[in-house]
Design a protein around this motif. Structure first.
Motif, short mmCIF file in Angstrom:
data_model
loop_
_atom_site.label_atom_id
_atom_site.label_comp_id
_atom_site.label_asym_id
_atom_site.label_seq_id
_atom_site.Cartn_x
_atom_site.Cartn_y
_atom_site.Cartn_z
N ASP A 1 0.82 -1.20 0.00
CA ASP A 1 0.00 0.00 0.00
C ASP A 1 0.86 1.26 0.00
OD1 ASP A 1 -2.37 -1.36 -0.08
OD2 ASP A 1 -2.78 -1.20 2.07
N ASP A 2 1.92 1.26 0.81
CA ASP A 2 2.82 2.42 0.83
C ASP A 2 3.48 2.64 -0.52
OD1 ASP A 2 2.18 2.81 3.47
OD2 ASP A 2 4.02 1.87 4.26
N ARG A 3 3.94 1.57 -1.14
CA ARG A 3 4.59 1.70 -2.44
C ARG A 3 3.59 2.13 -3.51
NH1 ARG A 3 9.48 -2.53 -3.22
NH2 ARG A 3 10.51 -2.02 -1.27
N PHE A 4 2.40 1.56 -3.47
CA PHE A 4 1.39 1.95 -4.44
C PHE A 4 1.02 3.42 -4.28
CE2 PHE A 4 -0.27 -2.65 -4.70
CZ PHE A 4 0.61 -2.94 -5.72
N ASP A 5 0.93 3.90 -3.04
CA ASP A 5 0.63 5.31 -2.82
C ASP A 5 1.73 6.20 -3.38
OD1 ASP A 5 -1.73 4.67 -1.56
OD2 ASP A 5 -0.90 4.84 0.48
N THR A 6 2.98 5.79 -3.21
CA THR A 6 4.10 6.56 -3.75
C THR A 6 4.05 6.60 -5.27
OG1 THR A 6 5.47 5.89 -1.87
CG2 THR A 6 6.61 6.75 -3.79
N VAL A 7 3.84 5.45 -5.88
CA VAL A 7 3.78 5.38 -7.35
C VAL A 7 2.58 6.16 -7.86
CG1 VAL A 7 3.41 3.81 -9.30
CG2 VAL A 7 5.05 3.22 -7.51
N GLU A 8 1.47 6.05 -7.17
CA GLU A 8 0.26 6.77 -7.59
C GLU A 8 0.48 8.28 -7.54
OE1 GLU A 8 -4.49 6.98 -6.48
OE2 GLU A 8 -3.10 6.08 -5.06
N GLN A 9 1.16 8.77 -6.50
CA GLN A 9 1.43 10.20 -6.38
C GLN A 9 2.35 10.66 -7.51
OE1 GLN A 9 -0.05 12.28 -4.28
NE2 GLN A 9 0.96 13.91 -5.40
N LYS A 10 3.38 9.87 -7.81
CA LYS A 10 4.29 10.23 -8.90
C LYS A 10 3.55 10.30 -10.23
CE LYS A 10 8.56 8.37 -6.96
NZ LYS A 10 9.59 7.31 -7.09
N LEU A 11 2.71 9.29 -10.48
CA LEU A 11 1.96 9.28 -11.74
C LEU A 11 0.97 10.44 -11.81
CD1 LEU A 11 1.25 5.48 -12.30
CD2 LEU A 11 2.75 6.97 -13.61
N THR A 12 0.34 10.75 -10.70
CA THR A 12 -0.60 11.87 -10.66
C THR A 12 0.12 13.17 -10.98
OG1 THR A 12 -1.96 10.73 -9.03
CG2 THR A 12 -2.26 13.11 -9.23
N ASP A 13 1.30 13.37 -10.41
CA ASP A 13 2.07 14.58 -10.69
C ASP A 13 2.47 14.66 -12.16
OD1 ASP A 13 1.84 15.21 -8.02
OD2 ASP A 13 3.87 14.51 -7.50
N ARG A 14 2.91 13.53 -12.72
CA ARG A 14 3.31 13.54 -14.13
C ARG A 14 2.11 13.80 -15.04
NH1 ARG A 14 6.97 8.59 -15.74
NH2 ARG A 14 6.95 9.76 -17.68
N ILE A 15 0.98 13.18 -14.74
CA ILE A 15 -0.21 13.37 -15.58
C ILE A 15 -0.68 14.82 -15.50
CG2 ILE A 15 -2.65 12.76 -15.75
CD1 ILE A 15 -1.82 9.88 -15.05
N ASP A 16 -0.64 15.41 -14.30
CA ASP A 16 -1.04 16.81 -14.16
C ASP A 16 -0.12 17.73 -14.96
OD1 ASP A 16 -3.14 16.09 -12.55
OD2 ASP A 16 -2.11 16.57 -10.66
N ALA A 17 1.19 17.44 -14.94
CA ALA A 17 2.13 18.25 -15.70
C ALA A 17 1.86 18.14 -17.20
CB ALA A 17 3.57 17.83 -15.38
N VAL A 18 1.61 16.93 -17.67
CA VAL A 18 1.31 16.74 -19.09
C VAL A 18 0.00 17.42 -19.46
CG1 VAL A 18 0.69 14.99 -20.81
CG2 VAL A 18 2.66 14.64 -19.32
N ASP A 19 -0.99 17.35 -18.57
CA ASP A 19 -2.28 17.98 -18.82
C ASP A 19 -2.13 19.50 -18.95
OD1 ASP A 19 -5.11 18.12 -19.09
OD2 ASP A 19 -5.25 18.66 -16.96
N GLU A 20 -1.34 20.09 -18.06
CA GLU A 20 -1.12 21.54 -18.14
C GLU A 20 -0.39 21.91 -19.43
OE1 GLU A 20 0.92 22.71 -14.62
OE2 GLU A 20 -0.74 22.11 -13.30
N LYS A 21 0.61 21.11 -19.79
CA LYS A 21 1.38 21.38 -21.01
C LYS A 21 0.49 21.29 -22.25
CE LYS A 21 5.53 19.74 -23.36
NZ LYS A 21 6.61 18.74 -23.33
N LEU A 22 -0.32 20.23 -22.31
CA LEU A 22 -1.21 20.06 -23.46
C LEU A 22 -2.29 21.13 -23.49
CD1 LEU A 22 -1.64 16.19 -23.70
CD2 LEU A 22 -0.38 17.70 -25.23
#
Length: 89
Positions: A35-56
């Protein structure tokens, strides 16, 4: 039931309970780590997706502005012909 048999049965029950408790604790520990690792990976992916969304979004807004300018330019080219002299009726 003799004393030896009773001791063996109680020892077997104790071993089964100890192993069961150990397996349960190990499973709970593994689930918590996952659960801890999944939360970490989920946060990283959320940050990357938000950055791509803003760029697009910025790129799409720029394209929309260019399309608006292009529409205005085409409308000027295809508009009604300009007359040098006005016809009087």
């Amino acid at each position: 039931m003799t004393t030896e048999t009773l001791t063996i049965v109680l020892s077997a029950i104790g071993i089964v309970l100890t192993l069961g408790t150990s397996l349960f604790a190990a499973g709970a520990w593994m689930i918590r780590r996952f659960d801890d690792r999944f939360d970490t990976v989920e946060q990283k992916l959320t940050d990357r997706i938000d950055a791509v969304d803003e760029k697009l979004s910025a790129r799409i807004d720029a394209v929309a502005a260019d399309v608006t300018d292009l529409k205005i330019s085409v409308a000027r080219l295809e508009g009604p012909p300009r007359h040098l002299l006005a016809a009087r009726g």
